[in-house]
Design a protein around this motif. Structure first.
Motif, PDB file in Angstrom:
ATOM      1  N   MET A   1       0.909  -1.046  -0.013  1.00  0.00           N
ATOM      2  CA  MET A   1       0.020   0.027  -0.114  1.00  0.00           C
ATOM      3  C   MET A   1       0.799   1.157   0.111  1.00  0.00           C
ATOM      4  O   MET A   1       1.751   1.369   0.938  1.00  0.00           O
ATOM      5  CB  MET A   1      -0.885  -0.064   1.223  1.00  0.00           C
ATOM      6  N   SER A   2       0.578   2.049  -1.073  1.00  0.00           N
ATOM      7  CA  SER A   2       1.405   3.323  -1.042  1.00  0.00           C
ATOM      8  C   SER A   2       0.957   4.416  -0.168  1.00  0.00           C
ATOM      9  O   SER A   2      -0.219   4.573   0.079  1.00  0.00           O
ATOM     10  CB  SER A   2       1.404   3.844  -2.604  1.00  0.00           C
ATOM     11  N   THR A   3       1.914   5.096   0.359  1.00  0.00           N
ATOM     12  CA  THR A   3       1.551   6.171   1.479  1.00  0.00           C
ATOM     13  C   THR A   3       1.877   7.525   0.742  1.00  0.00           C
ATOM     14  O   THR A   3       1.726   8.725   1.465  1.00  0.00           O
ATOM     15  CB  THR A   3       2.259   6.010   2.648  1.00  0.00           C
ATOM     16  N   GLU A   4       2.027   7.677  -0.612  1.00  0.00           N
ATOM     17  CA  GLU A   4       2.298   8.899  -1.224  1.00  0.00           C
ATOM     18  C   GLU A   4       0.911   9.526  -1.218  1.00  0.00           C
ATOM     19  O   GLU A   4       0.126   9.150  -1.595  1.00  0.00           O
ATOM     20  CB  GLU A   4       2.689   8.639  -2.843  1.00  0.00           C
ATOM     21  N   MET A   5       1.125  11.188  -0.912  1.00  0.00           N
ATOM     22  CA  MET A   5       0.001  11.699  -1.084  1.00  0.00           C
ATOM     23  C   MET A   5      -0.256  12.148  -2.401  1.00  0.00           C
ATOM     24  O   MET A   5       0.560  12.362  -3.399  1.00  0.00           O
ATOM     25  CB  MET A   5       0.233  13.114   0.072  1.00  0.00           C
ATOM     26  N   SER A   6      -1.699  12.230  -2.672  1.00  0.00           N
ATOM     27  CA  SER A   6      -2.037  12.669  -3.970  1.00  0.00           C
ATOM     28  C   SER A   6      -2.189  14.210  -3.975  1.00  0.00           C
ATOM     29  O   SER A   6      -2.140  14.695  -2.963  1.00  0.00           O
ATOM     30  CB  SER A   6      -3.577  12.285  -4.216  1.00  0.00           C
ATOM     31  N   PRO A   7      -2.394  14.792  -5.051  1.00  0.00           N
ATOM     32  CA  PRO A   7      -2.396  16.420  -5.163  1.00  0.00           C
ATOM     33  C   PRO A   7      -3.591  16.935  -4.340  1.00  0.00           C
ATOM     34  O   PRO A   7      -3.474  17.943  -3.748  1.00  0.00           O
ATOM     35  CB  PRO A   7      -2.659  16.705  -6.679  1.00  0.00           C
ATOM     36  N   THR A   8      -4.650  16.041  -4.288  1.00  0.00           N
ATOM     37  CA  THR A   8      -5.943  16.453  -3.381  1.00  0.00           C
ATOM     38  C   THR A   8      -5.537  16.588  -1.949  1.00  0.00           C
ATOM     39  O   THR A   8      -5.956  17.412  -1.229  1.00  0.00           O
ATOM     40  CB  THR A   8      -7.165  15.693  -3.936  1.00  0.00           C
ATOM     41  N   ALA A   9      -4.923  15.319  -1.700  1.00  0.00           N
ATOM     42  CA  ALA A   9      -4.429  15.052  -0.337  1.00  0.00           C
ATOM     43  C   ALA A   9      -3.474  16.133   0.390  1.00  0.00           C
ATOM     44  O   ALA A   9      -3.627  16.795   1.436  1.00  0.00           O
ATOM     45  CB  ALA A   9      -3.874  13.790  -0.065  1.00  0.00           C
ATOM     46  N   ARG A  10      -2.505  16.647  -0.667  1.00  0.00           N
ATOM     47  CA  ARG A  10      -1.758  17.788  -0.365  1.00  0.00           C
ATOM     48  C   ARG A  10      -2.538  19.102  -0.336  1.00  0.00           C
ATOM     49  O   ARG A  10      -1.991  20.047   0.691  1.00  0.00           O
ATOM     50  CB  ARG A  10      -0.380  17.647  -1.230  1.00  0.00           C
ATOM     51  N   ALA A  11      -3.200  19.327  -1.157  1.00  0.00           N
ATOM     52  CA  ALA A  11      -4.200  20.553  -1.069  1.00  0.00           C
ATOM     53  C   ALA A  11      -5.074  20.829   0.322  1.00  0.00           C
ATOM     54  O   ALA A  11      -5.200  21.453   1.192  1.00  0.00           O
ATOM     55  CB  ALA A  11      -5.182  20.561  -2.162  1.00  0.00           C
ATOM     56  N   LEU A  12      -5.562  19.439   0.857  1.00  0.00           N
ATOM     57  CA  LEU A  12      -6.222  19.185   2.177  1.00  0.00           C
ATOM     58  C   LEU A  12      -5.215  19.652   3.082  1.00  0.00           C
ATOM     59  O   LEU A  12      -5.446  20.233   4.128  1.00  0.00           O
ATOM     60  CB  LEU A  12      -7.131  18.077   2.164  1.00  0.00           C
ATOM     61  N   ARG A  13      -4.073  19.154   3.056  1.00  0.00           N
ATOM     62  CA  ARG A  13      -2.987  19.222   4.079  1.00  0.00           C
ATOM     63  C   ARG A  13      -2.459  20.554   3.996  1.00  0.00           C
ATOM     64  O   ARG A  13      -2.329  20.921   5.418  1.00  0.00           O
ATOM     65  CB  ARG A  13      -1.818  18.193   3.631  1.00  0.00           C
ATOM     66  N   ALA A  14      -2.526  21.355   2.900  1.00  0.00           N
ATOM     67  CA  ALA A  14      -2.203  22.637   3.128  1.00  0.00           C
ATOM     68  C   ALA A  14      -3.176  23.632   3.796  1.00  0.00           C
ATOM     69  O   ALA A  14      -2.773  24.184   4.606  1.00  0.00           O
ATOM     70  CB  ALA A  14      -1.880  23.169   1.563  1.00  0.00           C
ATOM     71  N   LEU A  15      -4.413  23.293   3.454  1.00  0.00           N
ATOM     72  CA  LEU A  15      -5.376  23.771   4.308  1.00  0.00           C
ATOM     73  C   LEU A  15      -5.429  23.558   5.590  1.00  0.00           C
ATOM     74  O   LEU A  15      -5.619  24.530   6.629  1.00  0.00           O
ATOM     75  CB  LEU A  15      -6.833  23.280   3.658  1.00  0.00           C
ATOM     76  N   GLU A  16      -5.202  22.510   6.092  1.00  0.00           N
ATOM     77  CA  GLU A  16      -4.845  22.177   7.704  1.00  0.00           C
ATOM     78  C   GLU A  16      -3.787  23.091   8.172  1.00  0.00           C
ATOM     79  O   GLU A  16      -3.870  23.597   9.442  1.00  0.00           O
ATOM     80  CB  GLU A  16      -4.676  20.676   7.933  1.00  0.00           C
ATOM     81  N   ILE A  17      -2.764  23.036   7.472  1.00  0.00           N
ATOM     82  CA  ILE A  17      -1.501  24.001   8.087  1.00  0.00           C
ATOM     83  C   ILE A  17      -1.923  25.448   8.179  1.00  0.00           C
ATOM     84  O   ILE A  17      -1.691  25.963   9.019  1.00  0.00           O
ATOM     85  CB  ILE A  17      -0.494  23.791   6.819  1.00  0.00           C
ATOM     86  N   LEU A  18      -2.827  25.711   7.141  1.00  0.00           N
ATOM     87  CA  LEU A  18      -3.023  27.408   7.219  1.00  0.00           C
ATOM     88  C   LEU A  18      -3.882  27.630   8.336  1.00  0.00           C
ATOM     89  O   LEU A  18      -3.761  28.897   8.975  1.00  0.00           O
ATOM     90  CB  LEU A  18      -3.466  27.882   5.934  1.00  0.00           C
ATOM     91  N   ALA A  20      -4.095  25.861  11.009  1.00  0.00           N
ATOM     92  CA  ALA A  20      -3.373  25.720  12.489  1.00  0.00           C
ATOM     93  C   ALA A  20      -2.301  26.812  12.576  1.00  0.00           C
ATOM     94  O   ALA A  20      -2.293  27.040  13.760  1.00  0.00           O
ATOM     95  CB  ALA A  20      -2.811  24.167  12.588  1.00  0.00           C
ATOM     96  N   ARG A  21      -1.797  27.451  11.430  1.00  0.00           N
ATOM     97  CA  ARG A  21      -0.451  28.117  11.614  1.00  0.00           C
ATOM     98  C   ARG A  21      -0.887  29.480  10.328  1.00  0.00           C
ATOM     99  O   ARG A  21      -0.129  29.367   9.866  1.00  0.00           O
ATOM    100  CB  ARG A  21       0.878  27.437  11.104  1.00  0.00           C
TER     101      ARG A  21
END
Length: 369
Positions: A1-18, A20-21
């Motif tokens: 099972m790959s744990t590489e993040m998709s572009p959509t997952a990275r966009a959601l992660r960017a939203l979480e970072i913004l 929180a910080r």
């Protein structure tokens, strides 16, 4: 099972970072996402195209931030985050697999609201991963933990009700300095006004906690974990004083903080501490240290070490020979053919089992404090 993040997952992660910080720069965002600065800017553009109001400010205190008052949907988990959360819960609290456990119930709710694909994998892990029960597990009351954490943050003196291992109960005012989790145990590090000294208390033994209006000053440069470790081996009923016939740097890796304080002494080292369980201290801690030692102080520890040594010595002592018995009168033998010799047998050996092969019980689990 790959744990590489998709572009959509990275966009959601960017939203979480913004979220929180606020004020995160493109370079900081790139480092957290594991992408280039240009790619980080592209993910910000994707969020804006999706209608997320991301604002940018220039200058030394600038960066990306969400527009004030922005309301977002519940947090989204990546596949790796969701599976990691389930694994961490089952690893740290095996009882979460039991029906009715509050942590298990909370985990079920989290799994149910995950996106379909991520939720399906998390649910499968939740259902089919078995966690071995811990018979010595103890859990602190979340309400008590919350009260103590709020008192630490507010610098407010707190009254606690405590039950000792012997079942004695008492109340005391404490200045709560920190709540520390150590090896599946939760501790309160504090200054006890009852003892007028630094104390560490197991929070699972705290029956109740009530914050007062009296403030206190936190010690400067407090290192809660280091101070807790230093105090775990002090204040118990029975003193311990042990001399190791080896230098400190060789013995130190074998000495845990609850055993006491280790000091160098003329090429050797001395351990000063205390315990409430001398037998455990001797059998599980001292016996595991691969260096010669001598108990200099602590009558109870000396007796426990002597008892342990005697038991282990008896375990390797050769068995005593059974005394020979005088043959008694018996019936006259009936004449008959001579019995055939059986290869590999000796007189006095019972058939069906070889000497020394009787079944032995399996060793029990090693327990600790």
């Amino acid at each position: 099972m790959s744990t590489e993040m998709s572009p959509t997952a990275r966009a959601l992660r960017a939203l979480e970072i913004l979220r929180a910080r606020p004020g995160t720069t493109s370079q900081e965002l790139a480092e957290r996402l594991g992408v280039t600065d240009r790619a980080a800017r592209r993910y910000v553009a994707i969020l804006r195209e999706a209608g997320v109001p991301v604002e940018s400010e220039r200058g030394p205190h600038g960066g990306y931030r969400l527009r004030r008052g922005t309301r977002l949907a519940p947090v989204a988990f990546t596949q790796a985050e969701a599976l990691g959360l389930v694994m961490a819960v089952l690893d740290g609290r095996p009882a979460a697999g039991d029906p009715g456990d509050p942590v298990g119930a909370a985990l079920d709710k989290v799994v149910r609201v995950l996106p379909e694909e991520v939720g399906r994998q998390a649910a499968a892990l939740r259902e089919h991963a078995a966690a071995a029960p811990d018979p010595w597990a103890v859990y602190a009351d979340p309400g008590v933990v919350n009260t103590l954490v709020e008192a630490v943050a507010a610098r407010r003196r707190t009254v606690i009700a405590y039950r000792t291992p012997a079942g004695n109960e008492w109340r005391a005012e404490v200045d709560p300095w920190a709540v520390v989790a150590r090896r599946a145990r939760w501790y309160l590090l504090c200054h006890s006004h009852r003892a007028d000294a630094v104390r560490t208390y197991r929070i699972d033994r705290v029956l109740a906690a009530e914050e007062t209006t009296t403030g206190f000053r936190m010690p400067p440069d407090l290192d809660p974990v280091a101070l807790l470790e230093a105090h775990l081996g002090t204040g118990w009923t029975y003193p311990t004083h042990v001399l190791f016939d080896a230098p400190l740097e060789e013995v130190a890796p074998w000495i845990s903080a609850p055993m006491g304080r280790l000091e160098a002494s003329d090429g050797r080292c001395v351990l000063h501490g205390s315990t409430r369980n001398p037998a455990m201290y001797a059998q599980e801690w001292l016996a595991a240290v691969p260096f010669d030692f001598r108990v200099l102080g602590g009558a109870e520890l000396r007796a426990a070490v002597a008892e342990t040594a005697a038991r282990l010595t008896a375990a390797v002592r050769p068995p005593r020979p059974e005394p020979e018995r005088e043959p008694g009168p018996g019936p006259e033998p009936t004449p008959g053919p001579e019995p055939e010799a059986q290869a590999g047998t000796e007189a006095g050996t019972e058939t069906g089992a070889e000497p020394g092969t009787e079944p032995r019980p399996e060793p029990g689990p090693v327990t600790g404090t």
